[in-house]
Design an enzyme around this catalytic site. Sequence first.
Site, PDB file in Angstrom:
ATOM      1  N   CYS A 193     -10.938   5.393   2.507  1.00 26.46           N
ATOM      2  CA  CYS A 193      -9.840   5.481   1.544  1.00 26.46           C
ATOM      3  C   CYS A 193     -10.111   6.452   0.407  1.00 26.46           C
ATOM      4  O   CYS A 193      -9.226   7.191  -0.011  1.00 26.46           O
ATOM      5  CB  CYS A 193      -9.519   4.094   0.994  1.00 26.46           C
ATOM      6  SG  CYS A 193     -10.959   3.171   0.436  1.00 26.46           S
ATOM      7  N   CYS A 252     -14.704  -3.259   1.072  1.00 27.22           N
ATOM      8  CA  CYS A 252     -13.478  -3.180   0.272  1.00 27.22           C
ATOM      9  C   CYS A 252     -12.601  -4.404   0.507  1.00 27.22           C
ATOM     10  O   CYS A 252     -12.024  -4.960  -0.430  1.00 27.22           O
ATOM     11  CB  CYS A 252     -12.707  -1.908   0.606  1.00 27.22           C
ATOM     12  SG  CYS A 252     -11.146  -1.735  -0.289  1.00 27.22           S
ATOM     13  N   SER A 294       0.804  -1.224   0.000  1.00 26.24           N
ATOM     14  CA  SER A 294       0.000   0.000   0.000  1.00 26.24           C
ATOM     15  C   SER A 294       0.832   1.266   0.000  1.00 26.24           C
ATOM     16  O   SER A 294       0.302   2.359  -0.211  1.00 26.24           O
ATOM     17  CB  SER A 294      -0.898   0.008   1.237  1.00 26.24           C
ATOM     18  OG  SER A 294      -0.103   0.104   2.418  1.00 26.24           O
TER      19      SER A 294
END
Length: 364
Positions: A195, A99, A11
């Site tokens: 996010c 998600c 990430s």
Amino acid sequence: MTSRRVVVGLSGGVDSAVAAWLLKEQGFEVIGLFMKNWEDDDDEYCSSRQDLIDAVSVADVIGIDVDAVNFSAEYRERVFASFLAEYRAGRTPNPDVLCNSEIKFRAFLDHALAMGAERIATGHYAGVREHDGRFELLKAADPSKDQSYFLHRLDQSQLARTLFPLAGMLKRDVRALARKLALPNHDKKDSTGICFIGERPFREFLNRYLPREPGEMMTPDGRVMGTHMGLMYYTIGQRQGLGIGGEGLPWYVADKDLTANRLIVVQGHDHPLLQAPALQASDVNWIAGAAPPMDRRYAAKTRYRQADAPCVLTTAASGFELAFDAPQWAITPGQSAVVYDGEVCLGGGIIERALATAALPVAA
């Protein structure tokens, strides 16, 4: 496929970086994959460009290859559409839960398998183990960082191919190891919030997609206390941003009257309307498979970072009910109710409503 090839979701943060290094140290063939899940060129709020740079820098130090994949279309279809629908219905969704199940452990897993990998790994703080031929999702060793709550919608096929290298580590030790390894993101701040919204004002973002519908802000006995900007902007238990002045205890959101477009507010954190002894949940996922766990005593969380609350589970075809030993504060429709048996996360569902009376107790 090769059993030693693992694709790690990089990430750009420190957790996934250390996870990748640990797997390489264990002898796996590690490939990094950066997922772009949101199309947004607004650099003031969207950090994906910098995150990709950080992921590439980390991969270079660790000595692994890294690729990037764009899952924005899948995200909009599987996550964001549901997010907007929930807000239109007056609920408060948790898109990070969806998600994980639909993007990070489904679209990502499919992509990794197509790359010839046998398993995927992430920097989540959670554990997985095989027990009696089934895979269990476990709490992490660091209770302050445990993320099993957000992973409760994973299934057997996903857990069977997932590694959580940080399961037994404390966050401070992850940071210390990253610093020792001279990883370029060792002191990078953890990401927070939803996010795709980033650090931007929430109301500003939501107003792009859902029109404002102002209405009355009212007490349970009918006193009008002001005007709300739209029910979608508020959540049960919210204190900030109500704009109600005066003396005395602070005001909180206690309910939403969708029919009359009214926001119900009460005074005082311990107001009875903010306390509920039970809840009803639907859209259920039990990690062990289709069969629900036995109706008996467990513990549950109705929000992240909440302490486990002892309760009795009663299952039904449409979902389940939880009756708590002590009333729970600000149970919020749209959020997840997640059930635990000790360190094992059994699964959970989406909260439909708080119940004013608890179900009859079930023997332990």
